[in-house]
Design a protein around this motif. Structure first.
Motif, PDB file in Angstrom:
ATOM      1  N   GLU A 116       0.915  -1.016  -0.183  1.00 56.39           N
ATOM      2  CA  GLU A 116       0.060   0.195  -0.023  1.00 56.39           C
ATOM      3  C   GLU A 116       0.931   1.138   0.007  1.00 56.39           C
ATOM      4  O   GLU A 116       1.404   1.754   1.211  1.00 56.39           O
ATOM      5  CB  GLU A 116      -0.856   0.034   1.392  1.00 56.39           C
ATOM      6  CG  GLU A 116      -2.016  -1.121   1.385  1.00 56.39           C
ATOM      7  CD  GLU A 116      -3.003  -1.024   0.608  1.00 56.39           C
ATOM      8  OE1 GLU A 116      -3.043  -0.196  -0.204  1.00 56.39           O
ATOM      9  OE2 GLU A 116      -4.015  -1.755   0.640  1.00 56.39           O
ATOM     10  N   TYR A 119       1.786  -6.410   3.274  1.00 59.16           N
ATOM     11  CA  TYR A 119       1.021  -7.337   2.758  1.00 59.16           C
ATOM     12  C   TYR A 119       0.500  -8.526   3.671  1.00 59.16           C
ATOM     13  O   TYR A 119      -0.593  -8.748   4.188  1.00 59.16           O
ATOM     14  CB  TYR A 119       1.531  -7.879   1.430  1.00 59.16           C
ATOM     15  CG  TYR A 119       0.817  -9.315   1.065  1.00 59.16           C
ATOM     16  CD1 TYR A 119      -0.536  -9.112   0.337  1.00 59.16           C
ATOM     17  CD2 TYR A 119       1.382 -10.543   1.100  1.00 59.16           C
ATOM     18  CE1 TYR A 119      -1.087 -10.411  -0.003  1.00 59.16           C
ATOM     19  CE2 TYR A 119       0.533 -11.704   0.953  1.00 59.16           C
ATOM     20  CZ  TYR A 119      -0.600 -11.495   0.225  1.00 59.16           C
ATOM     21  OH  TYR A 119      -1.250 -12.823  -0.067  1.00 59.16           O
ATOM     22  N   GLN A 156      -1.521  -7.196   6.678  1.00 62.11           N
ATOM     23  CA  GLN A 156      -3.070  -7.204   6.130  1.00 62.11           C
ATOM     24  C   GLN A 156      -3.851  -8.430   6.014  1.00 62.11           C
ATOM     25  O   GLN A 156      -5.159  -8.642   6.206  1.00 62.11           O
ATOM     26  CB  GLN A 156      -3.207  -6.252   4.922  1.00 62.11           C
ATOM     27  CG  GLN A 156      -2.471  -4.931   5.241  1.00 62.11           C
ATOM     28  CD  GLN A 156      -3.139  -3.822   4.249  1.00 62.11           C
ATOM     29  OE1 GLN A 156      -4.259  -4.041   3.651  1.00 62.11           O
ATOM     30  NE2 GLN A 156      -2.190  -2.837   3.947  1.00 62.11           N
ATOM     31  N   TYR A 157      -3.031  -9.552   5.953  1.00 67.83           N
ATOM     32  CA  TYR A 157      -3.359 -10.997   5.923  1.00 67.83           C
ATOM     33  C   TYR A 157      -3.164 -11.867   6.712  1.00 67.83           C
ATOM     34  O   TYR A 157      -3.256 -12.929   6.611  1.00 67.83           O
ATOM     35  CB  TYR A 157      -3.174 -11.393   4.448  1.00 67.83           C
ATOM     36  CG  TYR A 157      -4.000 -10.463   3.380  1.00 67.83           C
ATOM     37  CD1 TYR A 157      -5.318 -10.424   3.266  1.00 67.83           C
ATOM     38  CD2 TYR A 157      -3.337  -9.691   2.433  1.00 67.83           C
ATOM     39  CE1 TYR A 157      -5.941  -9.527   2.436  1.00 67.83           C
ATOM     40  CE2 TYR A 157      -3.919  -8.704   1.542  1.00 67.83           C
ATOM     41  CZ  TYR A 157      -5.155  -8.754   1.500  1.00 67.83           C
ATOM     42  OH  TYR A 157      -5.908  -8.255   0.421  1.00 67.83           O
ATOM     43  N   MET A 214      -9.080  -2.179   9.013  1.00 72.47           N
ATOM     44  CA  MET A 214      -8.523  -3.067   8.189  1.00 72.47           C
ATOM     45  C   MET A 214      -9.250  -2.835   6.942  1.00 72.47           C
ATOM     46  O   MET A 214      -8.637  -3.444   6.139  1.00 72.47           O
ATOM     47  CB  MET A 214      -8.144  -4.415   8.893  1.00 72.47           C
ATOM     48  CG  MET A 214      -7.448  -4.478  10.106  1.00 72.47           C
ATOM     49  SD  MET A 214      -5.964  -3.687   9.919  1.00 72.47           S
ATOM     50  CE  MET A 214      -4.861  -5.070   8.847  1.00 72.47           C
ATOM     51  N   LEU A 215     -10.230  -2.500   6.996  1.00 73.07           N
ATOM     52  CA  LEU A 215     -11.226  -2.473   5.907  1.00 73.07           C
ATOM     53  C   LEU A 215     -11.050  -1.219   4.945  1.00 73.07           C
ATOM     54  O   LEU A 215     -11.439  -1.180   3.866  1.00 73.07           O
ATOM     55  CB  LEU A 215     -12.684  -2.788   6.165  1.00 73.07           C
ATOM     56  CG  LEU A 215     -13.516  -3.251   5.070  1.00 73.07           C
ATOM     57  CD1 LEU A 215     -12.786  -4.649   4.579  1.00 73.07           C
ATOM     58  CD2 LEU A 215     -14.875  -3.542   5.776  1.00 73.07           C
ATOM     59  N   LEU A 265      -8.731   2.105   3.773  1.00 68.46           N
ATOM     60  CA  LEU A 265      -7.429   2.508   3.594  1.00 68.46           C
ATOM     61  C   LEU A 265      -6.948   3.793   4.415  1.00 68.46           C
ATOM     62  O   LEU A 265      -5.864   3.901   5.073  1.00 68.46           O
ATOM     63  CB  LEU A 265      -7.267   2.842   1.935  1.00 68.46           C
ATOM     64  CG  LEU A 265      -5.687   3.064   1.778  1.00 68.46           C
ATOM     65  CD1 LEU A 265      -4.688   1.859   2.129  1.00 68.46           C
ATOM     66  CD2 LEU A 265      -5.438   3.599   0.333  1.00 68.46           C
ATOM     67  N   GLU A 297     -12.322 -11.129  12.797  1.00 66.76           N
ATOM     68  CA  GLU A 297     -12.700 -11.666  11.563  1.00 66.76           C
ATOM     69  C   GLU A 297     -12.302 -11.344  10.274  1.00 66.76           C
ATOM     70  O   GLU A 297     -12.564 -11.886   9.252  1.00 66.76           O
ATOM     71  CB  GLU A 297     -14.242 -11.636  11.667  1.00 66.76           C
ATOM     72  CG  GLU A 297     -14.699 -12.761  12.768  1.00 66.76           C
ATOM     73  CD  GLU A 297     -16.252 -12.854  12.926  1.00 66.76           C
ATOM     74  OE1 GLU A 297     -17.187 -11.871  12.376  1.00 66.76           O
ATOM     75  OE2 GLU A 297     -16.744 -13.801  13.442  1.00 66.76           O
ATOM     76  N   ILE A 298     -11.745  -9.990  10.161  1.00 70.22           N
ATOM     77  CA  ILE A 298     -11.388  -9.289   8.993  1.00 70.22           C
ATOM     78  C   ILE A 298     -10.383 -10.247   8.447  1.00 70.22           C
ATOM     79  O   ILE A 298     -10.395 -10.200   7.050  1.00 70.22           O
ATOM     80  CB  ILE A 298     -10.727  -7.803   9.406  1.00 70.22           C
ATOM     81  CG1 ILE A 298     -10.458  -7.192   7.973  1.00 70.22           C
ATOM     82  CG2 ILE A 298      -9.475  -7.870  10.199  1.00 70.22           C
ATOM     83  CD1 ILE A 298     -11.553  -6.934   7.149  1.00 70.22           C
ATOM     84  N   ASP A 333     -10.529 -13.350   7.888  1.00 67.54           N
ATOM     85  CA  ASP A 333     -10.967 -14.572   7.340  1.00 67.54           C
ATOM     86  C   ASP A 333     -11.680 -14.448   6.072  1.00 67.54           C
ATOM     87  O   ASP A 333     -12.110 -15.143   5.275  1.00 67.54           O
ATOM     88  CB  ASP A 333     -12.188 -15.023   8.490  1.00 67.54           C
ATOM     89  CG  ASP A 333     -11.765 -15.503   9.761  1.00 67.54           C
ATOM     90  OD1 ASP A 333     -10.559 -15.815   9.702  1.00 67.54           O
ATOM     91  OD2 ASP A 333     -12.319 -15.629  10.609  1.00 67.54           O
ATOM     92  N   VAL A 334     -11.978 -12.943   5.917  1.00 69.70           N
ATOM     93  CA  VAL A 334     -12.772 -12.453   4.738  1.00 69.70           C
ATOM     94  C   VAL A 334     -12.212 -12.803   3.404  1.00 69.70           C
ATOM     95  O   VAL A 334     -12.749 -13.740   2.482  1.00 69.70           O
ATOM     96  CB  VAL A 334     -12.912 -11.068   4.536  1.00 69.70           C
ATOM     97  CG1 VAL A 334     -13.665 -10.759   3.424  1.00 69.70           C
ATOM     98  CG2 VAL A 334     -13.894 -10.677   5.732  1.00 69.70           C
ATOM     99  N   CYS A 335     -10.903 -12.797   3.377  1.00 70.37           N
ATOM    100  CA  CYS A 335      -9.876 -13.070   1.925  1.00 70.37           C
ATOM    101  C   CYS A 335      -9.071 -14.363   2.219  1.00 70.37           C
ATOM    102  O   CYS A 335      -8.650 -14.986   1.386  1.00 70.37           O
ATOM    103  CB  CYS A 335      -9.059 -12.087   1.539  1.00 70.37           C
ATOM    104  SG  CYS A 335      -8.094 -12.209   0.165  1.00 70.37           S
ATOM    105  N   ARG A 365      -6.155 -15.915   5.262  1.00 70.63           N
ATOM    106  CA  ARG A 365      -4.919 -15.380   5.665  1.00 70.63           C
ATOM    107  C   ARG A 365      -3.760 -15.587   4.566  1.00 70.63           C
ATOM    108  O   ARG A 365      -3.973 -16.353   3.475  1.00 70.63           O
ATOM    109  CB  ARG A 365      -4.375 -16.026   6.928  1.00 70.63           C
ATOM    110  CG  ARG A 365      -5.262 -15.422   7.940  1.00 70.63           C
ATOM    111  CD  ARG A 365      -5.495 -16.460   9.316  1.00 70.63           C
ATOM    112  NE  ARG A 365      -5.631 -15.738  10.494  1.00 70.63           N
ATOM    113  CZ  ARG A 365      -7.085 -15.397  10.629  1.00 70.63           C
ATOM    114  NH1 ARG A 365      -7.956 -16.034   9.861  1.00 70.63           N
ATOM    115  NH2 ARG A 365      -7.107 -14.931  11.930  1.00 70.63           N
ATOM    116  N   LYS A 414     -11.458  -3.438  -1.213  1.00 68.70           N
ATOM    117  CA  LYS A 414     -11.539  -2.683   0.071  1.00 68.70           C
ATOM    118  C   LYS A 414     -11.489  -1.099  -0.462  1.00 68.70           C
ATOM    119  O   LYS A 414     -11.985  -0.219   0.338  1.00 68.70           O
ATOM    120  CB  LYS A 414     -10.341  -2.611   0.752  1.00 68.70           C
ATOM    121  CG  LYS A 414     -10.641  -4.015   1.663  1.00 68.70           C
ATOM    122  CD  LYS A 414      -9.545  -4.303   2.751  1.00 68.70           C
ATOM    123  CE  LYS A 414      -8.177  -4.390   2.221  1.00 68.70           C
ATOM    124  NZ  LYS A 414      -7.162  -4.815   3.515  1.00 68.70           N
ATOM    125  N   SER A 436      -7.951 -20.998   3.330  1.00 70.13           N
ATOM    126  CA  SER A 436      -7.866 -20.120   4.525  1.00 70.13           C
ATOM    127  C   SER A 436      -9.133 -19.301   4.642  1.00 70.13           C
ATOM    128  O   SER A 436      -9.429 -18.646   5.860  1.00 70.13           O
ATOM    129  CB  SER A 436      -6.561 -19.506   4.878  1.00 70.13           C
ATOM    130  OG  SER A 436      -6.319 -18.640   3.788  1.00 70.13           O
TER     131      SER A 436
END
Lengths: 283, 103
Positions: free
Chosen positions: A12, A63, A66-67, A153-154, A156, A221-222, A224-226, A228, B38, B79
């Motif tokens: 980022e 990176y 964020q994951y 985290m969602l 920027l 839970e953020i 888990d969205v994409c 890890r 995002k 994951s």
């Protein structure tokens, strides 16, 4: 396999962070070129602090931050603890001042003077031991509140705001702890008070770290969205992140207390040497 | 590197793509699609432009059948615990805004 170039490319990119790091390093180098002699260890400590802050924000490490919750905690350990700790330990004011144009080295006069007076007053309030300690721990709790963490985290903008608040607060806090040399506007605390502040911030960090580590539920839970950054059990990731919040963060207080005591002993030794020299001269 | 043959999935009668499909389609590292999602300048509305499907909670048989289809298409990161499904139309807008390849 990720190449070195890919590692160095920020995930980022942030121009303000990039400029702040380049300016911080550049000003220090110019200061040394103009004759400031900080010594090897302070210079190393300063560049390491600035460099670490750059690495965790403006390389591919971001990176992982964020994951992966554990990587995020390590990022904040650097931004809030280790990076500012090393910078403040170097006490770079004199070198940075030498790097500035001569006309900028004194507080501005004229129309800007009231603005800087207000800024100075706010700074002194923030550097009151109770407020500094409360802010230091409070920010960690605030950004680790699950709902707030999710939003940060969602978004920027919020993400960078979070990182900036951590780094700036870290600098304020560790500056207060390691402040020494010529008197500036930072309140000068006695070694005992500094150690008391360091002791006071330890238990809340330990409690938070232990809570995250031993929590039976997935709090953040953020991640888990994409998914890890690599396959890892979410609870294991959370436990590692909790341990990072708990142990190294608290250990920094112990290390800082030892350094504060060492400064005190060094000061006493110098005073003793000076007294001996004066006595010998008289004799 | 990129996989131009990525086929949208059918979710409740809508053509959708997962984040993994978008990453693969663009030959990009995992997380690229999520980052674009995002930071999207285009307003995306849940229920119209995208859907969030939890993977670890008991759900409707129709969703279970969709998840089976998605896993067979290798469209789910191992994951992930929640799936973000972008409609084809929403992805087209996102791709234009974030310099991603159109489907």
């Amino acid at each position: 396999m990720i190449t070195l170039l890919e590692w160095l490319r920020p995930w980022e990119p942030s121009l303000p962070v990039f400029l702040a790091c380049v300016l911080a390093a550049g000003l220090y180098v110019v200061g040394m070129m103009r004759g400031a002699r900080p010594g090897f260890w302070p210079a190393l400590s300063y560049f390491l602090g600035v460099g670490l802050i750059y690495v965790v924000t403006q390389t591919h490490y971001d990176y992982y931050s964020q994951y992966l919750f554990a990587a995020h905690r390590l990022q904040h350990l650097v931004l809030h603890h280790l990076g500012p700790f090393l910078i403040a330990l170097a006490m770079p004011t004199a070198v940075l001042a030498a790097g500035l144009p001569a006309s900028w080295r004194t507080l501005p006069q004229g129309v800007m003077a009231p603005f800087f007076r207000v800024l100075g007053s706010i700074y002194r309030v923030l550097q009151q031991p109770f407020i500094a300690g409360f802010l230091f721990v409070g920010l960690v709790y605030f950004w680790l509140t699950p709902d707030i963490h999710f939003d940060a985290m969602l978004s920027l903008d919020l993400y960078w705001f979070m990182n900036w608040t951590m780094a700036v607060d870290g600098l304020l806090f560790w500056w207060l702890i390691f402040e020494r040399g010529g008197r500036g506007i930072t309140p000068r605390l006695s070694p005992g008070r500094r150690i008391m502040v360091l002791a006071a911030i330890m238990p809340p960090q330990i409690v938070l770290g232990a809570y995250i580590t031993f929590s039976g539920q997935n709090l953040f839970e953020i991640y888990d969205v994409c998914g890890r950054a690599f396959p890892i059990d979410p609870m294991l990731d959370q436990q590692i992140g909790g341990l990072i919040t708990w142990i190294p963060a608290a250990m920094m207080s112990v290390i800082a207390a030892v350094i504060v005591l060492a400064f005190r002993l060094d000061q006493e030794e110098r005073a003793e040497d000076s007294r001996t020299e004066t006595t010998l001269e008289r004799a | 590197m990129s996989n131009p043959g990525e086929r949208p999935l059918d979710y409740r009668g809508q053509a959708v793509v997962t984040l993994r499909q978008i990453d693969r389609h663009n030959g990009a590292v995992k997380g690229t699609a999520f980052r674009a999602f995002k930071h999207a300048d285009v307003p995306l509305v849940e229920g119209r432009d995208f859907f969030v499907v939890p993977l670890d909670r008991p759900s409707h048989p129709a969703i279970d059948s969709f998840l089976l289809q998605a896993r067979q298409a290798d469209a789910v990161y191992s994951s992930s615990r929640a799936l973000i499904l972008l409609t084809r139309h929403a992805y087209a807008r996102l791709a234009a805004a974030a310099n991603l390849s159109p489907l």
